[in-house]
Design an enzyme around this catalytic site. Structure first.
Site, PDB file in Angstrom:
ATOM      1  N   GLU A 171       0.808  -1.218   0.000  1.00  0.00           N
ATOM      2  CA  GLU A 171       0.000   0.000   0.000  1.00  0.00           C
ATOM      3  C   GLU A 171       0.841   1.266   0.000  1.00  0.00           C
ATOM      4  O   GLU A 171       0.426   2.302  -0.541  1.00  0.00           O
ATOM      5  CB  GLU A 171      -0.935   0.019   1.217  1.00  0.00           C
ATOM      6  CG  GLU A 171      -1.952  -1.115   1.249  1.00  0.00           C
ATOM      7  CD  GLU A 171      -1.386  -2.432   1.760  1.00  0.00           C
ATOM      8  OE1 GLU A 171      -0.223  -2.459   2.228  1.00  0.00           O
ATOM      9  OE2 GLU A 171      -2.105  -3.454   1.709  1.00  0.00           O
TER      10      GLU A 171
ATOM     11  N   ARG B  57     -18.425  -2.058   3.906  1.00  0.00           N
ATOM     12  CA  ARG B  57     -18.572  -3.425   3.414  1.00  0.00           C
ATOM     13  C   ARG B  57     -20.028  -3.889   3.467  1.00  0.00           C
ATOM     14  O   ARG B  57     -20.470  -4.684   2.648  1.00  0.00           O
ATOM     15  CB  ARG B  57     -17.706  -4.347   4.276  1.00  0.00           C
ATOM     16  CG  ARG B  57     -17.905  -5.822   3.997  1.00  0.00           C
ATOM     17  CD  ARG B  57     -16.932  -6.674   4.804  1.00  0.00           C
ATOM     18  NE  ARG B  57     -17.103  -8.084   4.468  1.00  0.00           N
ATOM     19  CZ  ARG B  57     -17.837  -8.933   5.194  1.00  0.00           C
ATOM     20  NH1 ARG B  57     -18.458  -8.531   6.263  1.00  0.00           N
ATOM     21  NH2 ARG B  57     -17.945 -10.199   4.824  1.00  0.00           N
TER      22      ARG B  57
END
Lengths: 314, 285
Positions: A58, A167
């Site tokens: 990342e 989510r």
């Protein structure tokens, strides 16, 4: 409510990327081996050459996005909130924020509604981290309609934008036909002046449900949705503080450094006499479990908001 | 085609002027990093006077080659090269790190003309360079070359290796990674602090074509960049590993780790400038 359409805002993110990709050939998407979960896989399927998988790395992803932006591209760097805002914080700060580059960070799986994966993946610190970076816009949409509108606004905004998506599938309550989105502006969803429920993200649908419940007890709650955590719609917040005198902030984030503290700061600095109760994660880590159960355990639902509102009125 | 003696002399003089700028600016700042700026002086001079396709009149020219100083603390070297190339007045160099100066302690792309990326936090510049190289390819501008300079101490940052994986994976043969192996970092010798050697084997293993040179030797630098050009189309990123002397060009700074991040005082400044002026007059006759 069972017939209400529910969509996770991470799905909105994937769909919005495809729409933006069709309209603008300078849109590129980066991911860190989570394309199936962040839903950038939808973009990858449509525009494989413009989808850059960075592997599980990342830090490099965020700064590579910065480099891409200097070449005239508009990168959307994607990962879970924990890794985009958390692991790569210093990269976002120094290589995106400091040079004020046109990088969009699409962070999915924000908050404890990540559920079963548990505390290591439940990021409740991203608002605090991203708010602290000068020039960073922080957005947290409350449903599918707002999420897709926020994506368009993020693309059109010249400069860094952090977008937090979830989510869990959540109710779609905005009417797309009449919806207008503007960075830095909130919206009043329900009128009332006994208490103001100021919320963001998936907590807004819960705040609306809480307002219904409070109404049955004769309490008229104003419901304000603030997708734009930064810049904050201070005008709307201060109006609520003056007119209601009581505010409950609702966020799927630590009570430290997020929407609650931003509202408190605005109210205190304006010298408005107003009590504030922050509903959020109370300086503790989350844990595993089905999202709905975990949210309820932490009081991040309509019942928790009702309790908070009543505690201010009692 | 190798360099003519005249060109080599011109570049050696440019390197000497970079060194003078490093001393002027760190002395003016009363802080800063002369050691690693001096070790990379030939590289800065070569890049800005021979290698990079740039336009000082139009620093943001879209089609320019990019350079990212991943070891951002050696900004004095970069600034001196940019100033001498005409991006801003050489007279401004002593304002380095001053409160009202645009010459920030570490490179700032928004205040310093010619700086392509803000850097300073080690390990990040190389990632930005990867993004630029990928961006050049994505936008059909493969002719744009991207260069980045790292230190050997910097190689301990994990992000560097993430970036190297990315460079090889995306076949960034328009990317040239230069690593200054001066062997010293703040806390001492790199081999003692955190050994990054052997760098050559590591770079090969990460999918790079490499050239190993003496970073103070302009002839071998010329050969290395020719090899980079020849490597275009191979689908492999290129790395130049240059062994250098930290503090090179100023007698009392050479091989001395104490000069990593310390400015010369007035007396030291006078000695250093005298030495460099002598070197320059020898080169320019």
């Amino acid at each position: 409510m069972s017939d209400v359409k529910k969509i996770a805002t991470r799905d909105s993110y994937g769909a919005a990327l495809v729409e933006l990709g069709k309209e603008h050939d300078n849109v590129v998407v980066l991911d860190a081996d989570l394309a199936a979960a962040t839903k950038t896989c939808v973009f990858k399927k449509t525009f494989p050459e413009r989808h850059i998988d960075c592997g599980i790395a990342e830090q490099n992803m965020i700064v590579a996005a910065a480099g891409l932006s200097t070449m005239g591209l508009v990168p959307f760097a994607s990962s879970f909130a924990m890794f985009a805002a958390g692991r790569a914080f210093e990269q976002v700060r120094n290589s995106v924020g400091y040079p004020h580059l046109n990088v969009k960070i699409g962070a999915t799986h924000g908050g404890i509604s990540v559920g079963e994966d548990g505390a290591s993946h439940q990021c409740c610190e991203d608002f605090a981290l991203m708010r602290s970076i000068p020039g960073m816009v922080v957005l947290c949409p409350a449903d599918d309609v707002e999420a897709r509108a926020a994506m368009k606004a993020a693309y059109e905004h010249e400069g860094p934008v952090y977008l937090r998506f979830g989510r869990l599938a959540i109710p779609v309550f905005h009417d797309e036909e009449n919806f207008h989105f503007e960075i830095g502006r909130g919206e009043v969803l329900r009128k009332g002046s006994d208490v103001a429920l100021i919320s963001t993200g998936l907590m807004t649908a819960e705040a609306l449900a809480a307002a219904d419940e409070l109404a049955q007890a004769g309490i008229h709650a104003r419901v304000i949705n603030l997708c734009s955590i930064k810049p904050l719609d201070e005008e709307l917040v201060l109006k609520a503080a003056r007119e209601c005198g009581r505010i409950v902030t609702c966020e799927e984030h630590s009570v430290i450094g997020g929407l609650g503290e931003a509202v408190c700061a605005a109210v205190a600095e304006a010298g408005v006499a107003c009590r504030v109760k922050r509903v959020g994660v109370n300086d503790e880590f989350g844990h595993s479990g089905p999202a709905k159960e975990v949210l309820a355990q932490f009081g991040l639902d309509a019942a928790g908001i009702v309790r908070a509102a009543k505690s201010l009125l009692g | 085609m190798s360099m003519t003696g005249e060109e080599k002399k011109r570049l050696a003089a440019a390197a000497c002027r970079v060194r003078m700028g490093v001393i002027e600016s760190t002395h003016g700042a009363k802080s800063g990093h002369p050691g690693g700026s001096l070790s990379s002086a030939e590289l800065f001079a070569y890049l800005y006077n021979k290698e990079l396709r740039i336009d000082p009149e139009n620093p943001k020219w879209d089609g320019r080659d990019r350079f990212v100083l991943s070891k951002g603390h050696t900004a004095p070297g970069l600034y001196a090269a940019l100033a001498n190339r005409g991006f801003f007045p050489v007279e401004d160099l002593p304002t380095l790190r001053h409160t009202d100066s645009y010459l920030q302690g570490h490179p700032n792309m928004n205040t310093v003309p010619g700086v392509d990326m803000s850097t300073g936090s080690l390990g990040q510049g190389v990632s930005a360079a990867c993004g630029m190289a990928k961006g050049a390819k994505l936008t059909g501008r493969d002719e744009i070359r991207v260069y980045t300079l790292l230190g050997d101490g910097e190689l301990a940052e994990g992000e560097v290796w993430e970036a190297f994986l990315f460079a090889a994976h995306y076949k960034l043969d328009n990317l040239c990674v230069i690593i200054d192996l001066n062997g010293l970092q703040i806390d001492g010798a790199t081999k003692d602090v955190m050994n990054t050697a052997p760098v050559n084997d590591k770079m090969r293993a990460f999918g790079f074509e490499i050239a190993e040179i003496d970073g103070q030797d302009l002839d071998s630098m010329d050969v290395a960049f020719a090899a980079f050009h020849a490597n275009r189309g191979s689908g492999k990123p290129f790395a130049i590993l240059m062994t250098t002397v930290k503090g090179k060009g100023v007698s009392f700074m050479e091989h001395n780790v104490g000069w990593h991040g310390k400015a010369p005082n007035d007396e030291e400044y006078a000695v250093a400038m005298q030495e460099l002026r002598a070197q320059l007059s020898e080169l320019e006759g």
